[in-house]
Design an enzyme around this catalytic site. Structure first.
Site, PDB file in Angstrom:
ATOM      1  N   LYS A   1       0.856  -1.193   0.000  1.00 24.37           N
ATOM      2  CA  LYS A   1       0.000   0.000   0.000  1.00 24.37           C
ATOM      3  C   LYS A   1       0.890   1.241   0.000  1.00 24.37           C
ATOM      4  O   LYS A   1       1.844   1.324   0.786  1.00 24.37           O
ATOM      5  CB  LYS A   1      -0.892  -0.035   1.240  1.00 24.37           C
ATOM      6  CG  LYS A   1      -1.881   1.120   1.349  1.00 24.37           C
ATOM      7  CD  LYS A   1      -2.794   0.938   2.562  1.00 24.37           C
ATOM      8  CE  LYS A   1      -3.815   2.047   2.690  1.00 24.37           C
ATOM      9  NZ  LYS A   1      -4.731   1.849   3.836  1.00 24.37           N
TER      10      LYS A   1
ATOM     11  N   SER B   1      -9.860  -0.198   7.282  1.00 28.88           N
ATOM     12  CA  SER B   1      -9.312  -0.075   5.926  1.00 28.88           C
ATOM     13  C   SER B   1      -8.622  -1.314   5.366  1.00 28.88           C
ATOM     14  O   SER B   1      -8.297  -1.354   4.179  1.00 28.88           O
ATOM     15  CB  SER B   1      -8.337   1.099   5.853  1.00 28.88           C
ATOM     16  OG  SER B   1      -9.046   2.303   5.929  1.00 28.88           O
TER      17      SER B   1
ATOM     18  N   SER C   1      -9.659   1.838   3.036  1.00 24.50           N
ATOM     19  CA  SER C   1      -8.789   2.589   2.151  1.00 24.50           C
ATOM     20  C   SER C   1      -7.734   1.751   1.433  1.00 24.50           C
ATOM     21  O   SER C   1      -7.128   2.229   0.467  1.00 24.50           O
ATOM     22  CB  SER C   1      -8.078   3.700   2.935  1.00 24.50           C
ATOM     23  OG  SER C   1      -7.169   3.138   3.872  1.00 24.50           O
TER      24      SER C   1
END
Lengths: 76, 454
Positions: free
Chosen positions: B77, B176, B152
């Site tokens: 990420k 997330s 997210s």
């Protein structure tokens, strides 16, 4: 006759203006008034929901607002 | 090859069925083909990945294998620092930021010999998305590209579900990791607070940020956690895959039904899948009983105030000086913190203490809790009103507030063909128990063997 609705809106606008000044967001508010207002209203709604539910549900064993913290532990 | 798990790849390397270079080349080609549709990757490191694969191949062949993840590709990420690469946080503000050193979690992964494939899309600064007014397109759901992949850690979920990588890292402040796990039908673990280091990971809300593994199977989640977990005090690190075959016979599972039946009424297909999961676990020998926690709103109010205030503490300067460089969604969410009072922050911390104690107390009587994840299947990504409505209809954030380990796992499909999910929540630092229950359920249901047709 006092127009309560109009007065309430005016009060909110004054409150927002005070907050914007206090938090130094004048430039941001000038550029994005709608976004700042949305953020302000989001917090106001959250605050209202806290008051409406008086914070924690009754199953929590003590009230943080009437006890010293820390320490605060669940009562057996 | 692209649907193979990390464990299967490691076995293939040992048996010389295929090599890290072959696997890496195959996945890079697949990324090049599918990424224009699912936008999972922001940046792909073709050269770096192939160089690492060649090195891994040489080391494994010469009997110097570093462990079960040596030569296995992973996506990161883009909020986690990898030395020499950009960490953009999917934002315009950090567009040119290049990390000078590895995050602690990356350091550990390097020691395990994984292959870094590139940086994955996210919601801007792990809060504002899906947004269409940023330098990068939002990731899309491989089960249906018109739908939201969750966030997210949106790119992490999409990359796994599309078969672009077998492993990914995500972060989780209000759900997330577990939201994209739900939307994309994968496994995502928010481990106990600070079991995985946050050093070198861009902060959203420092007391609730977690870094964790995202994979397609429970076993891979355990293997990845073995590589990234920090040692706790002088305790020897547990082997997170050691108990996966032990089953659930006799285990006590508390079903937190009221979260999705009264506090926030779930979509009927979500609720039915949760009931079915409880039945499956019961049929495997677990004792499943309904349990009561404080209401979702009790958790939500404290979590929100804390996240708003802590997010503002990070972004305050930029929000004053460069508000135009945020997406509208981030701006609206991060500005809220300006209006939270000190009193509200302290009261939220007080309530948090009580909520942690209450959840801890429940683990005197239960081994694991079965909890809803998202209350709805993934909505269309272009339906802004529905994205906003469904985003907060979830039962994930209680465990960011309390820090307990929470694993998201697929429970089937909606009538629209989109994945459904549940959470298994454990006692702090007892990830082994959570993984054990998850593995038993996974083996019994085989949802993990389903993949989108791409």
């Amino acid at each position: 006759m006092v127009n309560m609705m109009k007065q309430s809106v005016e009060n909110e606008e004054v409150a927002l203006a005070v907050w914007v000044k206090q938090t130094g967001l004048e430039k941001t508010f000038a550029q994005f008034p709608e976004d700042v207002t949305v953020a302000f209203n989001t917090v106001a709604k959250l605050r209202a929901s806290t008051r409406a539910t008086s914070g924690l549900s009754t199953m929590l064993p003590c009230d943080p607002l009437t006890e010293f913290w820390p320490p605060m532990r669940v009562k057996e | 090859m692209h649907w193979m798990t990390a464990a299967e790849l490691a076995l293939g390397y040992r048996k010389k069925t295929f090599s890290p270079v072959e696997v890496t080349q195959h996945l890079l080609a697949r990324i090049d083909t599918l990424n224009p549709k699912c936008h999972a990757f922001i940046e792909v490191d073709h050269e770096g990945a192939l160089a690492a694969a060649r090195q891994a191949e040489h080391e494994i062949a010469s009997g110097r294998a570093l462990g079960p993840l040596h030569g296995v590709p992973i996506g990161i990420k883009d909020i986690i620092d990898v030395a020499g690469q950009k960490t953009t946080c999917h934002s315009k503000i950090m567009l040119e930021h290049r990390a000078s050193e590895d995050a602690q979690v990356i350091r550990k992964l390097r020691a395990a010999g994984v292959i870094f494939m590139g940086k994955l899309a996210l919601h801007e600064f792990a809060i504002g998305g899906p947004a269409f007014d940023l330098p990068f397109a939002p990731a899309r759901n491989p089960w249906n590209f018109a739908h939201h992949p969750g966030g997210s850690s949106s790119g992490s979920g999409a990359a796994l579900a599309a078969g672009l990588v077998p492993l990914a890292l995500g972060t989780d402040t209000g759900g997330s990791i577990r939201n994209p796990a739900a939307c994309c039908g994968i496994v995502g673990l928010k481990a106990t607070y600070e079991l995985v280091s946050r050093r070198g990971v861009y902060t959203l809300s420092s007391t609730m940020d977690h870094v964790g593994p995202m994979t397609r199977t429970v076993e891979d989640t355990g293997l990845l956690l073995n590589a990234i977990a920090e040692q706790q005090g002088d305790q020897a690190s547990p082997d997170y895959v050691a108990d996966l075959q032990r089953g659930v016979k006799g285990l006590r599972i508390g079903y937190v039904r009221h979260f999705h039946e009264t506090d926030e009424i779930a979509h009927p297909e979500v609720a039915a899948a949760l009931d079915e999961a409880a039945k499956v676990l019961s049929s495997l020998g677990a004792v499943v009983t309904d349990v009561q926690l404080p209401s979702l709103n009790d958790f939500l109010v404290s979590q929100k105030f804390l996240m708003m205030a802590e997010g503002w503490a990070v972004h305050e300067k930029w929000l004053r000086e460069r508000p135009e460089d945020y997406s509208q969604m981030s701006r609206r969410k991060l500005l809220t913190g300006a209006f939270v009072t000190g009193g509200e922050y302290v009261q939220s911390m007080q309530r948090r203490g009580l909520l942690i104690d209450t959840v801890n107390h429940l683990f005197n009587d239960y081994d694991v809790l079965l909890v809803a994840n998202s209350m709805d299947p993934a909505c269309r990504i272009d339906d802004e009103a529905e994205v906003v409505r469904t985003y907060t209809r979830q039962a994930r954030m209680p465990f960011n507030l309390t820090g307990h380990p929470a694993l998201a796992l697929m429970t089937g499909f909606s009538s629209g063909g989109l994945p459904l999910s549940m959470q298994l929540v454990g006692k702090s630092f007892n990830e082994k128990m959570v993984l054990r229950v998850a593995a038993a359920y996974e083996q019994a249901t085989q949802w993990h063997a389903k993949h989108p047709v791409l």
